[in-house]
Scaffold this motif. Structure first.
Motif, PDB file in Angstrom:
ATOM      1  N   GLU A 151      53.776  36.496  34.320  1.00  0.00           N
ATOM      2  CA  GLU A 151      52.896  37.223  32.962  1.00  0.00           C
ATOM      3  C   GLU A 151      53.288  38.380  32.604  1.00  0.00           C
ATOM      4  O   GLU A 151      53.543  38.595  31.337  1.00  0.00           O
ATOM      5  N   ARG A 152      53.535  39.385  33.401  1.00  0.00           N
ATOM      6  CA  ARG A 152      53.765  40.939  33.014  1.00  0.00           C
ATOM      7  C   ARG A 152      55.242  40.847  32.643  1.00  0.00           C
ATOM      8  O   ARG A 152      55.629  41.428  31.611  1.00  0.00           O
ATOM      9  N   ALA A 153      56.198  40.051  33.189  1.00  0.00           N
ATOM     10  CA  ALA A 153      57.565  40.028  32.864  1.00  0.00           C
ATOM     11  C   ALA A 153      57.445  39.497  31.658  1.00  0.00           C
ATOM     12  O   ALA A 153      58.455  40.072  30.422  1.00  0.00           O
ATOM     13  N   LEU A 154      56.805  38.450  31.218  1.00  0.00           N
ATOM     14  CA  LEU A 154      56.869  37.764  29.772  1.00  0.00           C
ATOM     15  C   LEU A 154      56.299  38.566  29.026  1.00  0.00           C
ATOM     16  O   LEU A 154      56.729  38.787  27.594  1.00  0.00           O
ATOM     17  N   LYS A 155      55.257  39.503  29.018  1.00  0.00           N
ATOM     18  CA  LYS A 155      54.604  40.325  28.139  1.00  0.00           C
ATOM     19  C   LYS A 155      55.477  41.173  27.882  1.00  0.00           C
ATOM     20  O   LYS A 155      55.752  41.866  26.631  1.00  0.00           O
ATOM     21  N   LEU A 156      56.474  41.968  28.831  1.00  0.00           N
ATOM     22  CA  LEU A 156      57.298  43.005  28.208  1.00  0.00           C
ATOM     23  C   LEU A 156      58.606  42.408  27.604  1.00  0.00           C
ATOM     24  O   LEU A 156      59.327  43.261  27.133  1.00  0.00           O
ATOM     25  N   GLY A 157      58.866  41.032  27.857  1.00  0.00           N
ATOM     26  CA  GLY A 157      60.077  40.561  27.023  1.00  0.00           C
ATOM     27  C   GLY A 157      61.369  40.856  28.167  1.00  0.00           C
ATOM     28  O   GLY A 157      62.264  40.993  27.302  1.00  0.00           O
ATOM     29  N   VAL A 158      61.249  40.562  29.338  1.00  0.00           N
ATOM     30  CA  VAL A 158      62.490  40.852  30.044  1.00  0.00           C
ATOM     31  C   VAL A 158      63.525  39.724  29.725  1.00  0.00           C
ATOM     32  O   VAL A 158      63.345  38.861  29.141  1.00  0.00           O
ATOM     33  N   ASN A 159      64.748  40.170  30.105  1.00  0.00           N
ATOM     34  CA  ASN A 159      65.974  39.228  29.673  1.00  0.00           C
ATOM     35  C   ASN A 159      65.730  37.962  30.352  1.00  0.00           C
ATOM     36  O   ASN A 159      66.127  36.895  30.025  1.00  0.00           O
ATOM     37  N   CYS A 160      65.609  37.827  31.831  1.00  0.00           N
ATOM     38  CA  CYS A 160      65.561  36.800  32.543  1.00  0.00           C
ATOM     39  C   CYS A 160      64.746  36.948  33.680  1.00  0.00           C
ATOM     40  O   CYS A 160      64.386  38.010  34.260  1.00  0.00           O
ATOM     41  N   ILE A 161      63.921  35.762  34.021  1.00  0.00           N
ATOM     42  CA  ILE A 161      62.966  35.721  35.112  1.00  0.00           C
ATOM     43  C   ILE A 161      63.694  34.730  36.221  1.00  0.00           C
ATOM     44  O   ILE A 161      63.773  33.493  35.477  1.00  0.00           O
ATOM     45  N   ILE A 162      63.768  35.071  37.248  1.00  0.00           N
ATOM     46  CA  ILE A 162      64.358  34.054  38.205  1.00  0.00           C
ATOM     47  C   ILE A 162      63.121  33.606  39.369  1.00  0.00           C
ATOM     48  O   ILE A 162      62.771  34.513  40.078  1.00  0.00           O
ATOM     49  N   LEU A 163      62.587  32.306  39.151  1.00  0.00           N
ATOM     50  CA  LEU A 163      61.704  31.933  39.929  1.00  0.00           C
ATOM     51  C   LEU A 163      62.271  31.380  41.250  1.00  0.00           C
ATOM     52  O   LEU A 163      62.939  30.365  41.350  1.00  0.00           O
ATOM     53  N   LEU A 174      54.364  47.600  39.912  1.00  0.00           N
ATOM     54  CA  LEU A 174      55.797  46.805  39.931  1.00  0.00           C
ATOM     55  C   LEU A 174      56.584  47.784  39.392  1.00  0.00           C
ATOM     56  O   LEU A 174      56.628  48.413  38.506  1.00  0.00           O
ATOM     57  N   LEU A 175      57.946  47.620  40.001  1.00  0.00           N
ATOM     58  CA  LEU A 175      58.997  48.687  39.771  1.00  0.00           C
ATOM     59  C   LEU A 175      59.600  48.439  38.245  1.00  0.00           C
ATOM     60  O   LEU A 175      60.451  49.151  38.062  1.00  0.00           O
ATOM     61  N   PHE A 176      59.603  47.148  37.683  1.00  0.00           N
ATOM     62  CA  PHE A 176      60.224  46.829  36.663  1.00  0.00           C
ATOM     63  C   PHE A 176      59.404  47.494  35.211  1.00  0.00           C
ATOM     64  O   PHE A 176      58.142  47.092  35.358  1.00  0.00           O
ATOM     65  N   ASN A 177      60.042  47.812  34.281  1.00  0.00           N
ATOM     66  CA  ASN A 177      59.189  48.204  32.976  1.00  0.00           C
ATOM     67  C   ASN A 177      60.202  48.282  31.904  1.00  0.00           C
ATOM     68  O   ASN A 177      59.972  48.899  30.814  1.00  0.00           O
ATOM     69  N   ASP A 178      61.467  47.695  32.141  1.00  0.00           N
ATOM     70  CA  ASP A 178      62.664  47.711  31.123  1.00  0.00           C
ATOM     71  C   ASP A 178      62.698  46.358  30.708  1.00  0.00           C
ATOM     72  O   ASP A 178      62.874  45.298  31.421  1.00  0.00           O
ATOM     73  N   PRO A 179      62.711  46.006  29.259  1.00  0.00           N
ATOM     74  CA  PRO A 179      62.970  44.730  28.879  1.00  0.00           C
ATOM     75  C   PRO A 179      64.618  44.070  29.282  1.00  0.00           C
ATOM     76  O   PRO A 179      64.883  43.020  29.264  1.00  0.00           O
ATOM     77  N   ASP A 180      65.445  45.192  29.759  1.00  0.00           N
ATOM     78  CA  ASP A 180      66.790  44.611  30.084  1.00  0.00           C
ATOM     79  C   ASP A 180      66.863  44.172  31.639  1.00  0.00           C
ATOM     80  O   ASP A 180      67.806  43.934  31.963  1.00  0.00           O
ATOM     81  N   SER A 181      65.709  43.969  32.144  1.00  0.00           N
ATOM     82  CA  SER A 181      65.420  43.875  33.632  1.00  0.00           C
ATOM     83  C   SER A 181      65.692  42.228  33.752  1.00  0.00           C
ATOM     84  O   SER A 181      65.626  41.407  32.894  1.00  0.00           O
ATOM     85  N   ILE A 182      66.116  42.050  35.099  1.00  0.00           N
ATOM     86  CA  ILE A 182      66.100  40.636  35.660  1.00  0.00           C
ATOM     87  C   ILE A 182      65.194  40.556  36.760  1.00  0.00           C
ATOM     88  O   ILE A 182      65.530  41.460  37.746  1.00  0.00           O
ATOM     89  N   VAL A 183      64.249  39.734  36.617  1.00  0.00           N
ATOM     90  CA  VAL A 183      63.105  39.804  37.700  1.00  0.00           C
ATOM     91  C   VAL A 183      63.140  38.639  38.619  1.00  0.00           C
ATOM     92  O   VAL A 183      63.228  37.568  38.063  1.00  0.00           O
ATOM     93  N   LEU A 184      63.225  38.925  39.834  1.00  0.00           N
ATOM     94  CA  LEU A 184      63.194  37.948  40.835  1.00  0.00           C
ATOM     95  C   LEU A 184      61.831  37.618  41.411  1.00  0.00           C
ATOM     96  O   LEU A 184      61.164  39.021  41.581  1.00  0.00           O
ATOM     97  N   CYS A 185      61.195  36.465  41.539  1.00  0.00           N
ATOM     98  CA  CYS A 185      59.720  36.691  42.038  1.00  0.00           C
ATOM     99  C   CYS A 185      59.702  35.130  42.448  1.00  0.00           C
ATOM    100  O   CYS A 185      60.225  34.105  42.338  1.00  0.00           O
ATOM    101  N   GLY A 186      58.753  35.215  43.530  1.00  0.00           N
ATOM    102  CA  GLY A 186      58.325  33.579  44.038  1.00  0.00           C
ATOM    103  C   GLY A 186      56.899  33.353  43.215  1.00  0.00           C
ATOM    104  O   GLY A 186      56.821  33.368  42.019  1.00  0.00           O
ATOM    105  N   ASP A 187      55.886  32.928  43.990  1.00  0.00           N
ATOM    106  CA  ASP A 187      54.980  32.325  43.514  1.00  0.00           C
ATOM    107  C   ASP A 187      53.933  33.358  43.145  1.00  0.00           C
ATOM    108  O   ASP A 187      52.881  33.679  44.028  1.00  0.00           O
ATOM    109  N   GLN A 188      54.208  34.315  42.130  1.00  0.00           N
ATOM    110  CA  GLN A 188      53.663  35.369  41.663  1.00  0.00           C
ATOM    111  C   GLN A 188      53.007  35.161  40.280  1.00  0.00           C
ATOM    112  O   GLN A 188      53.838  35.856  39.496  1.00  0.00           O
TER     113      GLN A 188
END
Length: 116
Positions: free
Chosen positions: A26-38, A7-21
Motif C-alpha cells: 500500500e505504501r508503494a502504491l501510494k508513492l506510485g513506484v514503477n513496479c511491485i513484484i509480489l 522502509l528503504l524505498f521512497n523514490d517513485p522510480d523504485s522496483i519493490v520486492l515484497c511478500g505478504d506485506q
C-alpha cells in the motif's frame, strides 16, 4: 516488524520486492513506484484497482531468487543486434538452408552456397 516509515524505498522510480506485506504494498502504491513484484503471494483486487501507472507482478518465487534473477538480467540490446544479420524470406525453401558441421550454410539468391 518494521513500520512503513523505516522502509528503504521512497523514490517513485523504485522496483519493490515484497511478500505478504500489505502495508509495504500500500505504501508503494501510494508513492506510485514503477513496479511491485509480489513474491509467493497473490495481488488483491484493491491493489490492482489502485495501481494506476504501477506495474504489479506476482510470482511463485521467493524474494531472494527474484532479486538474483533481476540482478543477472541483461538488456535486450546485448544479445540482439541489427548489423550483419542473416535474413530468410517466406519464399525460401527449407532445403535451401543447410547445416554443415556446426556452421550454418544457406543458398543465396544467385544459387551459391554461403556461410552464415
Amino acid at each position: 516488524m518494521p513500520r512503513c516509515e523505516t522502509l528503504l524505498f521512497n523514490d517513485p522510480d523504485s522496483i519493490v520486492l515484497c511478500g505478504d506485506q500489505p502495508d509495504m504494498v500500500e505504501r508503494a502504491l501510494k508513492l506510485g513506484v514503477n513496479c511491485i513484484i509480489l513474491c509467493q503471494t497473490e495481488a488483491k483486487k484493491q491493489w490492482l484497482q489502485n495501481a494506476h501507472r504501477t506495474c504489479i507482478i506476482s510470482t511463485p518465487f521467493d524474494a531472494a531468487r527474484v532479486a538474483k534473477l533481476i540482478y543477472q538480467a541483461i538488456p535486450i540490446s546485448r544479445p540482439c543486434h541489427t548489423e550483419d544479420t542473416i535474413c530468410f524470406h517466406l519464399g525460401d525453401y527449407i532445403d535451401a538452408v543447410l547445416l554443415e558441421g556446426t556452421q550454418l550454410m544457406y543458398v543465396g539468391s544467385d544459387d551459391t552456397i554461403r556461410r552464415a
